[in-house]
Write an enzyme that holds these catalytic residues in place. Sequence first.
Site, PDB file in Angstrom:
ATOM      1  N   GLY A 156       0.738  -1.691   0.182  1.00 32.55           N
ATOM      2  CA  GLY A 156       0.359  -0.247  -0.167  1.00 32.55           C
ATOM      3  C   GLY A 156       0.738   1.555  -0.028  1.00 32.55           C
ATOM      4  O   GLY A 156       2.141   1.173   0.154  1.00 32.55           O
ATOM      5  N   VAL A 158       1.545   4.776   2.267  1.00 35.50           N
ATOM      6  CA  VAL A 158       1.349   5.452   3.070  1.00 35.50           C
ATOM      7  C   VAL A 158       1.485   7.204   2.622  1.00 35.50           C
ATOM      8  O   VAL A 158       2.642   7.507   2.637  1.00 35.50           O
ATOM      9  CB  VAL A 158       2.650   6.033   4.550  1.00 35.50           C
ATOM     10  CG1 VAL A 158       2.291   6.114   5.447  1.00 35.50           C
ATOM     11  CG2 VAL A 158       2.562   3.589   4.797  1.00 35.50           C
ATOM     12  N   LYS A 172      -1.968   4.661   6.159  1.00 36.64           N
ATOM     13  CA  LYS A 172      -2.196   3.513   5.230  1.00 36.64           C
ATOM     14  C   LYS A 172      -3.079   3.359   4.161  1.00 36.64           C
ATOM     15  O   LYS A 172      -3.814   3.000   4.409  1.00 36.64           O
ATOM     16  CB  LYS A 172      -1.496   2.650   6.052  1.00 36.64           C
ATOM     17  CG  LYS A 172      -0.893   1.699   4.662  1.00 36.64           C
ATOM     18  CD  LYS A 172      -0.502   0.320   5.885  1.00 36.64           C
ATOM     19  CE  LYS A 172       0.710   0.727   6.453  1.00 36.64           C
ATOM     20  NZ  LYS A 172       0.760  -1.295   7.630  1.00 36.64           N
ATOM     21  N   ASP A 268       6.193 -11.401  10.631  1.00 33.63           N
ATOM     22  CA  ASP A 268       6.850 -10.273   9.302  1.00 33.63           C
ATOM     23  C   ASP A 268       7.951  -9.461  10.032  1.00 33.63           C
ATOM     24  O   ASP A 268       7.996  -8.241   9.220  1.00 33.63           O
ATOM     25  CB  ASP A 268       6.083 -10.207   7.927  1.00 33.63           C
ATOM     26  CG  ASP A 268       6.578  -9.751   6.979  1.00 33.63           C
ATOM     27  OD1 ASP A 268       6.964  -9.932   6.436  1.00 33.63           O
ATOM     28  OD2 ASP A 268       5.490  -8.895   5.981  1.00 33.63           O
TER      29      ASP A 268
END
Length: 444
Positions: A156, A158, A172, A268
């Site tokens: 995405g 930001v 975001k 992650d």
Amino acid sequence: MEPSTTDDPAKSHGNHTNNHHSLQSQIHDHHHGIGTLSSTSILIIIVSSISVVVVLTIFLIIAMLRRYKYSKDGGNCRDFSSCNTSKFIAHTTLRFTPSPVFGNISDVKGGCLYGSNMGHKPPGKYKGVQVFTYKELEIATNKFSEANVTLNEGYGVVYRGTLSDGTVAAIKMLHRAGKQGERAFRIEVDLLSRLHSPYLVELLGYCADRNHRLLVFEFMPNGTLQHHLHHKQYRPLDWGTRLRIALDCARALEFLHELTIPAVIHRDFKCSNILLDQNFRAKVSDFGSAKMGSERINARNSTCLPSTTGYLAPEYASTGKLTTKSDVYSYGVVLLQLLTGRKPVDTKQPSGEHVLVSWALPRLTNRDKIVEMVDPAMKDQYSKKDLIQVAAIAAVCVQPEADYRPLMTDVVQSLIPLVKNLSSVSSSCSSRFVNQMLCSPRPM
């Protein structure tokens, strides 16, 4: 004449009769006393029981009011200087239950996120997190102007935005589509609405307006660790700043793994998900892939795995077995990046040095080779003693066998003395260089 030793029978009989009547009287009085005492005791027990119930009820009400006040405050601590963060972390244990706000994916309606048990009324605020309309965030970002973009990656874009109350925020806009993206969005909102730590980025709100999915975070003016380590337009981080970042990240994972029930596995953890505030203190972000508790993921389904394979623990990449030790491995990779300035996977490096862990692990036990591995951008401005200790921590974190990796609490305890001694170590460090690093403005 000697006195008679024989009692008068009549007198004796009279005494016996009197004694008998006296005994009967005592027995009668005794039984009468017992009856009276029993009634009194019963009354006392009843009154005492009622008193105990009243007192317990009062304490319960007080406890519920305190708990409500704490949940309303959110346990937040935004100012490091005004709160004892170590005490907050050490005594905070979170227990998770399924959120009542999020129902099935089909329950996401235009305007906001609805729960299946809430009818069709927007929740307004969830756990202190604000619900925004798309129009409000469009205004905050000047119609999502390109000039306001601070980060643009696969997941995405930001934007820097100013909310209606004047708060500067990171907004975001997610690109993810379908059930996987919707799931990631819900996980992020749900977890960060519940998790409150100085070492995790704070979620201010979210938007689920029609097909738009946006998350609103506190603004971190110095961007990501990824940029400062691997983009030449940024001023290199000095040794002290790197150590503090390493400790902040370790505390974040300690909070997730060992101070929440069940444990939260980030899944992650990497440099691009580590954000830096105005003082270059680190906070962990992006919980869209997070899991609660250990579980086994289908390794053949690549959509379940984080995109950056250079951070993946061997057992996770090959079998899909997921535990908190998978995050520990990823943390070890980040620690190696702080030490070397290298990327986890870099095909531009010489043959045999493409994968950071494979190249670094055999060298981490050799003091001379450790010095050769250090990021040249630091220009030898570090403590060799501390460098060796950090290298040892990295070595155990990236062990191929998960059982040999440490708990994050152990990592935290190993790093704390190094950070505390920053002001007194490194006798070979140039004070002019350090002052320049700490005081000069750094480009974004």
